[in-house]
Design a protein around this motif. Sequence first.
Motif, short mmCIF file in Angstrom:
data_model
loop_
_atom_site.label_atom_id
_atom_site.label_comp_id
_atom_site.label_asym_id
_atom_site.label_seq_id
_atom_site.Cartn_x
_atom_site.Cartn_y
_atom_site.Cartn_z
N ASN A 14 -36.11 -65.73 76.36
CA ASN A 14 -35.81 -65.51 77.65
C ASN A 14 -36.58 -64.99 79.14
O ASN A 14 -36.69 -65.73 79.83
N GLN A 15 -38.03 -64.50 77.90
CA GLN A 15 -38.97 -63.72 79.04
C GLN A 15 -39.46 -65.04 79.17
O GLN A 15 -40.02 -65.42 80.45
N VAL A 16 -39.61 -66.02 78.38
CA VAL A 16 -40.43 -67.37 78.18
C VAL A 16 -39.66 -68.41 79.32
O VAL A 16 -40.48 -69.29 80.41
N LEU A 17 -38.75 -68.48 79.27
CA LEU A 17 -38.38 -68.99 80.16
C LEU A 17 -38.32 -68.54 81.73
O LEU A 17 -37.97 -69.46 82.79
N ALA A 69 -47.46 -78.13 79.04
CA ALA A 69 -47.41 -77.05 78.49
C ALA A 69 -46.86 -76.41 77.43
O ALA A 69 -47.15 -75.95 76.73
N PHE A 70 -45.66 -75.55 78.29
CA PHE A 70 -44.40 -75.53 77.87
C PHE A 70 -43.87 -76.65 76.37
O PHE A 70 -43.44 -76.12 75.60
N LYS A 71 -43.86 -77.73 76.84
CA LYS A 71 -43.36 -78.70 75.43
C LYS A 71 -43.90 -78.21 74.78
O LYS A 71 -43.81 -78.89 73.16
N ALA A 72 -45.25 -78.66 74.93
CA ALA A 72 -46.69 -78.57 73.73
C ALA A 72 -46.37 -77.14 73.38
O ALA A 72 -46.79 -77.11 72.15
N LYS A 105 -48.75 -64.00 67.47
CA LYS A 105 -50.03 -63.74 67.74
C LYS A 105 -50.19 -64.97 68.97
O LYS A 105 -50.40 -64.59 69.88
N ILE A 106 -49.84 -66.12 68.23
CA ILE A 106 -50.53 -66.96 69.22
C ILE A 106 -49.25 -67.39 69.78
O ILE A 106 -49.51 -67.62 71.70
N ILE A 107 -48.15 -67.40 70.07
CA ILE A 107 -47.38 -66.86 70.73
C ILE A 107 -47.11 -66.14 72.40
O ILE A 107 -47.48 -66.57 73.50
N LYS A 108 -47.59 -64.78 71.81
CA LYS A 108 -48.38 -63.56 72.96
C LYS A 108 -49.77 -64.23 73.36
O LYS A 108 -49.67 -64.05 74.49
N LYS A 109 -50.62 -65.46 73.09
CA LYS A 109 -51.27 -65.44 73.59
C LYS A 109 -50.94 -66.65 74.89
O LYS A 109 -51.95 -66.72 75.92
N GLU A 110 -50.59 -67.18 74.58
CA GLU A 110 -50.08 -68.56 75.56
C GLU A 110 -49.35 -67.85 75.88
O GLU A 110 -49.73 -68.34 77.31
N PHE A 111 -48.11 -66.65 76.41
CA PHE A 111 -47.69 -66.27 77.24
C PHE A 111 -49.00 -65.38 78.14
O PHE A 111 -48.10 -66.01 79.67
N GLN A 142 -48.95 -66.70 81.80
CA GLN A 142 -48.23 -65.59 83.19
C GLN A 142 -50.19 -65.68 84.28
O GLN A 142 -50.53 -65.00 85.21
N GLN A 143 -51.23 -65.91 83.62
CA GLN A 143 -52.59 -65.55 84.09
C GLN A 143 -52.48 -67.03 85.01
O GLN A 143 -52.79 -66.76 86.43
N ASN A 144 -52.16 -67.82 84.72
CA ASN A 144 -52.06 -68.90 85.13
C ASN A 144 -50.52 -69.35 86.24
O ASN A 144 -50.79 -69.64 87.16
N PHE A 145 -49.90 -67.93 86.40
CA PHE A 145 -48.58 -67.93 87.75
C PHE A 145 -49.70 -67.26 88.20
O PHE A 145 -49.71 -67.46 90.04
N ALA A 146 -50.77 -66.05 88.15
CA ALA A 146 -50.81 -65.44 89.36
C ALA A 146 -51.66 -66.13 89.43
O ALA A 146 -52.27 -65.82 91.09
N LEU A 147 -52.52 -67.36 89.19
CA LEU A 147 -53.62 -68.52 90.31
C LEU A 147 -52.90 -69.55 90.55
O LEU A 147 -53.36 -69.31 92.10
N ILE A 148 -51.82 -69.67 90.19
CA ILE A 148 -50.92 -70.70 91.13
C ILE A 148 -50.02 -69.90 92.92
O ILE A 148 -50.35 -70.72 93.19
N LYS A 149 -49.63 -69.17 92.12
CA LYS A 149 -49.52 -67.94 93.15
C LYS A 149 -50.44 -67.40 94.55
O LYS A 149 -51.00 -67.77 95.99
#
Length: 88
Positions: free
Chosen positions: A8-11, A40-43, A51-57, A61-68
């Motif tokens: 749910n967090q990812v979605l 990116a989400f599909k990949a 650990k990888i999931i957390k890193k990607e998440f 989040q950083q990219n979301f802030a950049l988009i904003k």
Amino acid sequence: MAANITKNQVLALYKSMLRESQKFPNYNFRAYALRRIKDAFKASKTLTDPKIIKKEFEFAQQNFALIKRQVVIGDMFRTDKLVIENLR
């Protein structure tokens, strides 16, 4: 951030990024951002290592802030619509 990232967090992050990308005033930026987010989400869909999931998440989040930030900057320097946008 907890070690376990829920589906749910990812979605929610995915939807927020798509919604925010729709706000780009420039058609090319908007189309590029939407395509990159979806790709990116599909990949990352098949990842299983927490650990990888957390890193990607966190990267998302950083990219979301950049988009904003970029949407705000784009609004400050608005240009005329492209021909492709006027066809709608």
